[in-house]
Design an enzyme around this catalytic site. Structure first.
Site, PDB file in Angstrom:
ATOM      1  N   CYS A 178      -2.199  -8.343  -1.823  1.00  0.00           N
ATOM      2  CA  CYS A 178      -3.498  -9.009  -1.671  1.00  0.00           C
ATOM      3  C   CYS A 178      -4.321  -8.899  -2.948  1.00  0.00           C
ATOM      4  CB  CYS A 178      -4.247  -8.448  -0.470  1.00  0.00           C
ATOM      5  SG  CYS A 178      -3.427  -8.837   1.095  1.00  0.00           S
TER       6      CYS A 178
ATOM      7  N   SER B 241      -9.739   0.755   3.857  1.00  0.00           N
ATOM      8  CA  SER B 241      -8.910  -0.132   3.060  1.00  0.00           C
ATOM      9  C   SER B 241      -9.487  -0.255   1.657  1.00  0.00           C
ATOM     10  CB  SER B 241      -8.875  -1.517   3.722  1.00  0.00           C
ATOM     11  OG  SER B 241      -8.354  -2.477   2.837  1.00  0.00           O
TER      12      SER B 241
ATOM     13  N   ASP C 168       0.767  -1.242   0.000  1.00  0.00           N
ATOM     14  CA  ASP C 168       0.000   0.000   0.000  1.00  0.00           C
ATOM     15  C   ASP C 168       0.800   1.295   0.000  1.00  0.00           C
ATOM     16  OD1 ASP C 168      -1.888  -1.906   0.174  1.00  0.00           O
ATOM     17  OD2 ASP C 168      -3.021  -0.999   1.786  1.00  0.00           O
TER      18      ASP C 168
ATOM     19  N   GLU D  17      -6.886   3.161   8.373  1.00  0.00           N
ATOM     20  CA  GLU D  17      -7.859   2.421   7.570  1.00  0.00           C
ATOM     21  C   GLU D  17      -8.775   1.664   8.522  1.00  0.00           C
ATOM     22  OE1 GLU D  17      -5.468   1.362   3.454  1.00  0.00           O
ATOM     23  OE2 GLU D  17      -5.770  -0.192   4.948  1.00  0.00           O
TER      24      GLU D  17
END
Length: 554
Positions: free
Chosen positions: A193, A470, A122, A444
């Site tokens: 992910c 998120s 991220d 998040e």
């Protein structure tokens, strides 16, 4: 042409520096070649980074093949999934600034001639990107690639499935055995992910903006093609160094507009708004939330990957990837095809042979999922400077919604109420003092949104916060409310039971309370003491700007 590395390698005065390069095991011949920093976020704590040692070595091989001398330097990285739901998440967004600072520090202090950035997850992707723009030496992004999805009863699973399973277990919808199965199988290996979450969003947008080679956003982490791409990235940086092509030559106003158009078409994470604002800031390009809405209004949404739909990044890869999406957008002149990219070719040349191989995964431009983009920015008295929602992941029934506010001063209080069954259909959950300054760190909140989804309330309950969500979040989850509560924004004055009206199609969010009453509340409001005053987060809270400005530091 003089090289940056001449400052540490050329002339008698650099003999001390050369002695230290010899100490590293470099030969005289290696010191005569361009020095290339391979900035690697490899670690053993982040699943998305666990294989970056292999990617890093492939990049280094490519650099050597093209006549350069690669030197690996490190970067930190936080795993947002592991950090979720506790104090660790306060460090996630803040780490973006540390990463940018570390890229600047390592590259400038050691006089590298260029850099290959090897992130994956991220905040690491935008953090490295921001650092490269700041120092403006030749650079290319080479990400680690997406995780493959897990599987259960023939259906794909991801980390968002896992978080939602916790809510389903709390609601008695699944048993312990099912929860354990999902826990052990949702994330089957290395890579970012597997859905269109923040990491994959940014990896795709690096490609769209022109700072990464085609395929960067979608080739899975475990495919040999990812290693081949890394070697080509290593070779390509030598060409960029030779031609002195710098990040700000590529990241122009038009290139950022291309990234935003792809963002809307792909249905990227709402966090991409924060990061593109910050990237534009480092590129010296003007960008605000109104421009983002303008591009969203004219750009159709073509992809609905998890969490907005059942499919994952590997499906987008098989369908033709980012290049195929850009080719669809080009059919209606929704991207600037003349922009330069790190390939040395224009966008038009890069996408010339792209093909949409699956019209269910990538909709035709004439028959999109929706006529407007995957992200919407809302304005109103509750968010005078704006707030952000991933529109493509909101149920049709929740695009327009009014309901009573359920007010919580932090994420933990909200998640406790959700798990206890205290949130009901129609409610608007408000979580405040979680903004950049108030958190600090703008956490998040995948736990509360996933709990609502797992309990089958995501079609009936909205969630509003000055924090963020998120990329794995779905539902009417509206974040980045600015001004935030800690800065005296109206969200600080909301009381239990106040009616909040949300109109996503019309970009509106309103607190339906009389103005005179709001004045009284404002006069009575006492600014709370900061949650954290010491250490890095204390400094961050004092220096960070609002979410509407990308939460960059002043």
């Amino acid at each position: 042409m003089a090289r940056a590395s001449d400052k540490v390698l050329k002339g008698d005065q650099c003999a001390p520096q050369r002695s230290l390069f010899y100490a590293l095991g470099l030969t005289k011949e290696e010191m005569e070649r361009p020095l290339i920093a391979v900035v690697s976020a490899y670690s053993e704590i982040v699943p998305g980074h666990a294989h970056l040692d292999k990617i890093t070595e492939a990049v280094k091989a490519g650099i050597r093949m093209a006549g350069g001398t690669p030197i690996m330097v490190p970067a930190i990285g936080v795993c947002d999934g592991i950090a979720m739901g506790h104090i660790g998440m306060k460090y996630s967004l803040a780490s973006r600034e540390l990463i940018a600072d570390s890229v600047e520090t390592m590259v400038m202090a050691h006089a590298f001639d260029g850099m290959v950035l090897v992130p994956n997850c991220d905040k690491i992707v935008p953090g490295m990107f921001m650092g490269a723009l700041r120092i403006n030496l030749p650079a290319i992004v080479m990400s680690g690639g997406a995780m493959l999805p897990g599987s259960r009863h023939g259906k794909a699973m991801s980390l968002s499935t896992m978080f939602e399973a916790v809510g389903a277990k709390k609601a008695g919808l699944i048993d312990e055995e099912e929860l354990t199965y999902v826990e052990q199988n949702a994330c089957p290996g290395c890579g970012s992910c597997s859905g269109m979450f923040t990491a994959n969003s940014m990896n795709c947008l690096c490609e769209a903006i022109g700072m990464a080679l085609p395929g960067n956003g979608t080739i899975p982490a475990v495919y040999n093609e990812r290693i081949l791409l890394a070697k080509h990235a290593g070779m390509k940086i030598m060409e960029l160094v030779e031609k002195n092509v710098k990040p700000r030559d590529i990241v122009t106003k038009q290139a950022i507009e291309n990234a935003l158009a792809c963002d809307m078409a792909l249905g990227c994470s709402s966090n991409s708004v924060l990061h593109l604002l910050a990237i534009a800031h480092e590129a010296k390009v003007e960008l605000d939330l109104h421009k983002i809405n303008e591009i969203s209004a004219r750009t159709p949404n073509l992809c609905r990957l998890a969490p907005a739909g059942p499919d994952h990044i590997v499906y987008l890869y098989r369908a033709g990837g980012v290049a195929a999406v850009m080719k669809e957008l080009a059919k209606k002149n929704l991207i600037h095809t003349t922009c330069m990219t790190v390939t040395g070719k224009s966008v038009a040349e890069n996408i010339a042979k792209a093909e949409n191989l699956n019209h269910e995964i990538i909709k035709d431009i004439e028959t999109p999922n929706s006529k407007t983009g995957g992200i919407a920015v809302l304005f109103g008295n509750l968010a005078q400077e704006g707030c952000v929602v991933k529109r493509s992941a909101v149920a049709e029934s929740m695009l327009v919604h009014s309901g009573p506010a359920r007010v919580f001063e932090c994420e933990e209080d909200a998640i406790e109420a959700i798990y206890n069954g205290d949130i009901h259909k129609g409610d608007v959950v408000v979580i405040r003092y979680e903004g950049p300054k108030g958190g600090p760190g703008m956490r998040e909140m995948l736990n509360p949104t996933s709990a609502l989804a797992g309990m089958k309330l995501d079609h009936d309950v909205a969630l509003i916060t000055d924090g963020r969500f998120s990329g794995a979040t779905r539902g009417a989850a509206i974040g980045h409310v600015s001004p935030e509560a800690a800065a005296g924004g109206l969200i600080a004055l909301v009381k239990e039971g106040d009616v909040i009206a949300i109109d996503i199609p019309n970009g509106s969010i309103q607190l339906l309370v009389d103005e005179a009453e709001l004045v009284k509340r404002k006069d009575a409001w006492i600014k709370p003491k900061p949650n954290i005053t010491e250490g890095w987060l204390g400094r961050y809270a004092r220096m960070v700007t609002s979410g509407s400005k990308g939460a960059v530091l002043e």
